[in-house]
Design an enzyme around this catalytic site. Sequence first.
Site, PDB file in Angstrom:
ATOM      1  CG  HIS A 120      32.751  54.253  45.162  1.00 21.01           C
ATOM      2  ND1 HIS A 120      33.903  54.960  44.908  1.00 21.01           N
ATOM      3  CD2 HIS A 120      31.813  55.159  45.522  1.00 21.01           C
ATOM      4  CE1 HIS A 120      33.668  56.245  45.127  1.00 21.01           C
ATOM      5  NE2 HIS A 120      32.412  56.395  45.502  1.00 21.01           N
TER       6      HIS A 120
ATOM      7  N   GLY B 263      29.450  61.663  49.482  1.00 20.86           N
ATOM      8  CA  GLY B 263      30.704  61.273  50.117  1.00 20.86           C
ATOM      9  C   GLY B 263      31.089  62.248  51.218  1.00 20.86           C
ATOM     10  N   GLY B 264      31.966  63.198  50.892  1.00 19.50           N
ATOM     11  CA  GLY B 264      32.518  64.135  51.882  1.00 19.50           C
ATOM     12  C   GLY B 264      31.471  64.746  52.810  1.00 19.50           C
TER      13      GLY B 264
ATOM     14  CG  ASN C 150      30.627  55.973  50.054  1.00 24.28           C
ATOM     15  OD1 ASN C 150      31.122  55.381  51.011  1.00 24.28           O
ATOM     16  ND2 ASN C 150      31.180  55.988  48.847  1.00 24.28           N
TER      17      ASN C 150
ATOM     18  CE  LYS D 140      33.533  58.788  48.715  1.00 28.22           C
ATOM     19  NZ  LYS D 140      34.084  59.468  47.560  1.00 28.22           N
TER      20      LYS D 140
ATOM     21  N   GLY E 223      34.650  64.360  44.968  1.00 29.08           N
ATOM     22  CA  GLY E 223      35.617  64.992  45.865  1.00 29.08           C
ATOM     23  C   GLY E 223      36.325  66.206  45.287  1.00 29.08           C
TER      24      GLY E 223
ATOM     25  CD  GLU F 156      29.137  58.071  43.431  1.00 24.56           C
ATOM     26  OE1 GLU F 156      28.716  58.790  44.331  1.00 24.56           O
ATOM     27  OE2 GLU F 156      30.080  57.283  43.587  1.00 24.56           O
TER      28      GLU F 156
ATOM     29  CB  SER G 243      31.119  67.743  44.265  1.00 27.76           C
ATOM     30  OG  SER G 243      32.494  67.377  44.196  1.00 27.76           O
TER      31      SER G 243
ATOM     32  CD  GLU H 147      36.445  56.992  46.462  1.00 27.26           C
ATOM     33  OE1 GLU H 147      36.077  56.335  47.458  1.00 27.26           O
ATOM     34  OE2 GLU H 147      36.148  58.188  46.298  1.00 27.26           O
TER      35      GLU H 147
HETATM   36  P1  13P Z   1      31.915  63.271  47.233  1.00 24.36           P
HETATM   37  O1  13P Z   1      30.514  63.594  47.682  1.00 24.36           O
HETATM   38  O2  13P Z   1      32.943  63.451  48.301  1.00 24.36           O
HETATM   39  O3  13P Z   1      32.252  63.937  45.949  1.00 24.36           O
HETATM   40  O4  13P Z   1      31.923  61.694  46.933  1.00 24.36           O
HETATM   41  C1  13P Z   1      30.929  61.150  46.150  1.00 24.36           C
HETATM   42  C2  13P Z   1      31.032  59.679  46.224  1.00 24.36           C
HETATM   43  O5  13P Z   1      32.010  59.093  45.794  1.00 24.36           O
HETATM   44  C3  13P Z   1      29.931  58.963  46.875  1.00 24.36           C
HETATM   45  O6  13P Z   1      30.028  57.596  46.658  1.00 24.36           O
END
Ligand code: 13P
Length: 241
Positions: free
Chosen positions: A88, A224-225, A9, A11, A166, A160, A203, A90
């Site tokens: 998600h 994510g990251g 993802n 983002k 993050g 998640e 993470s 967010e």
């Molecule tokens: P991180 O891997 O940056 O923690 O993000 C996870 C995420 O929100 C994937 O949808």
Amino acid sequence: MMSKIVIGNQKMYMNKEDVLTFVETLKNTNMDNKQVIVCPTFPFLEYYNGVVPVGAQNVSINDNGAYTGEVSAPQLKSLNIPYCIVGHSERREYNKETDEEINIKVKKLLDQDITPILCIGEKLEERQNKSTETVIKNELNGDLKDLSPEAVKKIIIAYEPIWAIGTGLTPTLEEIDEAMNFIKDYVKTTYNVEKTTILYGGSVSDKNIDELNTVESIDGYLIGGASSKPNAFKYIIDSQN
Ligand code: 13P
């Protein structure tokens, strides 16, 4: 050990130059017998499409019409996009998305044969006061409302924990295993679905992937990251065999 699904993802992390570099890395990554999906922001879907299966990060609750800035499930279908993230945390937080809207989005995607990647998970204080399972149940009840077992079977669920996103923090392997099994059992008993695909997200990185890979109940990852860093993402793909 079975190969696990790796979903990035991305983002709102990258610009065009970064995306082009990333695509080159993917082209040089052996993805035979691996399940890799990349979910970039809308403008970059076309750069990945054809290189790797792609997913959108959001979809409209409407199919068509005067909804500025929105993208609909039929539009995604017309671009041959096979997956889409929904719910998600967010978007739940910043865009105030409700379970009712997420339920509509899931149905709109399934109507177009697009696989929803449905995100659920608890906040830190909810874990601390031991209401993780209640939060998960409530989200699933709302997000999967009125869906048939056949429909539920098609959905990928991503657990998640919000506090792990993050932050570099993750639950222990035992806690992740517990959550995976809880979700699998709940979906089995409530929706009569024998086998559900459940991902872990929060993470996940090239630093912890080797130990996460040892948890059998994890069917895959939503990353994510680390999915915006070509070498870290490649390492995670290479670790699946
Ligand atoms: P991180 O891997 O940056 O923690 O993000 C996870 C995420 O929100 C994937 O949808």
